[in-house]
Design a protein around this motif. Structure first.
Motif, short mmCIF file in Angstrom:
data_model
loop_
_atom_site.label_atom_id
_atom_site.label_comp_id
_atom_site.label_asym_id
_atom_site.label_seq_id
_atom_site.Cartn_x
_atom_site.Cartn_y
_atom_site.Cartn_z
N LYS A 173 11.55 3.43 9.06
CA LYS A 173 11.30 3.46 7.76
C LYS A 173 12.08 2.61 6.79
CE LYS A 173 10.26 8.58 7.22
NZ LYS A 173 10.87 9.73 6.60
N TYR A 174 11.16 1.71 5.74
CA TYR A 174 11.52 1.09 5.04
C TYR A 174 11.44 1.21 3.46
CZ TYR A 174 11.69 -2.01 9.19
OH TYR A 174 11.98 -2.79 10.23
N LYS A 175 11.98 1.02 2.62
CA LYS A 175 11.66 1.05 1.20
C LYS A 175 10.67 0.18 0.93
CE LYS A 175 16.62 2.43 0.22
NZ LYS A 175 17.78 1.87 -0.26
N LYS A 176 9.45 0.59 0.49
CA LYS A 176 8.46 -0.50 0.36
C LYS A 176 8.27 -0.52 -1.40
CE LYS A 176 3.76 -0.93 0.45
NZ LYS A 176 2.57 -0.02 0.06
N LEU A 177 8.23 -1.78 -1.67
CA LEU A 177 7.86 -1.97 -3.11
C LEU A 177 6.63 -2.76 -3.28
CD1 LEU A 177 11.13 -3.35 -4.25
CD2 LEU A 177 10.64 -1.16 -4.73
N SER A 178 5.80 -2.45 -4.45
CA SER A 178 4.83 -3.46 -4.44
C SER A 178 4.71 -4.05 -5.57
CB SER A 178 3.35 -2.25 -4.80
OG SER A 178 3.06 -1.45 -3.56
N ILE A 179 4.85 -5.39 -5.45
CA ILE A 179 5.01 -6.38 -6.33
C ILE A 179 3.95 -7.34 -6.86
CG2 ILE A 179 6.65 -8.43 -6.68
CD1 ILE A 179 8.32 -5.81 -6.13
N SER A 180 3.87 -7.55 -8.00
CA SER A 180 2.97 -8.48 -8.64
C SER A 180 3.80 -9.58 -9.06
CB SER A 180 2.33 -7.94 -9.66
OG SER A 180 1.51 -8.98 -10.29
N GLN A 181 3.62 -10.86 -8.50
CA GLN A 181 4.24 -12.17 -8.68
C GLN A 181 3.25 -13.17 -9.60
OE1 GLN A 181 7.36 -12.70 -7.29
NE2 GLN A 181 7.50 -14.74 -7.99
N ARG A 182 3.68 -13.30 -11.12
CA ARG A 182 2.97 -13.85 -11.53
C ARG A 182 3.79 -14.99 -12.73
NH1 ARG A 182 2.56 -11.24 -16.83
NH2 ARG A 182 3.47 -9.21 -16.48
N ASN A 183 3.21 -15.74 -13.28
CA ASN A 183 3.80 -16.68 -14.17
C ASN A 183 4.08 -15.87 -15.57
OD1 ASN A 183 3.21 -18.65 -12.52
ND2 ASN A 183 1.67 -19.85 -13.86
#
Length: 183
Positions: A173-183
């Motif tokens: 099990k991993y802690k999952k983050l959904s990330i948006s990488q933007r300028n």
């Protein structure tokens, strides 16, 4: 002479940490905010890069290398238009020391991978580490680093946490983050 391949070879050594330290110092004014650099480093204002043509290490000013790398990057959409992968493809990053669970500005370069297995290898302890699933904005500049499926993203991007959950991969099990990488 600086070349893309010579500069990208930095990521196989400890020298790249000097670039990160400089970028963070430029942003926060405090190079000690970069915690992954040891205090016994050689000159923090220069990096040694192995020059394939000369078969020797050459010393460069850190700012010169950062400027060269920045100019070598292209928008993610341009990079993806030259490849067979989908532009909405997910990328991954595994971290143990970096606590990426809050939206913030990433002052230094961030490496990401198309391969979840590669990202997971950077998680030393699943109890405290994070597996980030990253969507890259088409305008974020990046460069292929020479490792299959791996990109180096420009410094100064917004790391925007869009959700948090738990992900099981290969029975861990991993802690999952959904990330948006933007300028």
């Amino acid at each position: 002479m600086l070349t893309k391949s010579n500069v990208l070879r930095l990521w196989a050594s400890e020298e790249y940490k000097k670039l990160s330290r400089k970028l963070i110092a430029n942003s926060t004014g405090d190079p000690l905010q970069y915690t992954h650099i040891r205090t016994n480093i050689t000159d923090p204002n220069t990096v040694e890069i192995y020059d394939e043509d000369k078969k020797t290490h050459v010393t460069y000013d850190v700012d010169t290398v950062i400027n060269f790398l920045d100019k070598s990057m292209v928008a993610f959409r341009v990079l993806k238009s030259k490849s067979r992968s989908s532009s909405d493809q997910k990328y991954y990053r595994g971290d143990t020391n970096l606590i990426p669970d809050k939206s913030c500005m990433k002052e230094n370069y961030i490496s990401v991978s198309e391969n979840i297995e590669d990202a997971i290898t950077f998680i030393d302890d699943p109890e405290i580490g994070y597996l980030s699933e990253i969507t890259i904005d088409p305008d974020v500049k990046c460069i292929k680093v020479g490792v299959e499926g791996e990109l180096l993203l420009q410094h100064g991007c917004l790391w925007e946490v869009t959700s948090s959950s738990t992900k099981t991969y290969d029975s861990t099990k991993y802690k999952k983050l959904s990330i948006s990488q933007r300028n």
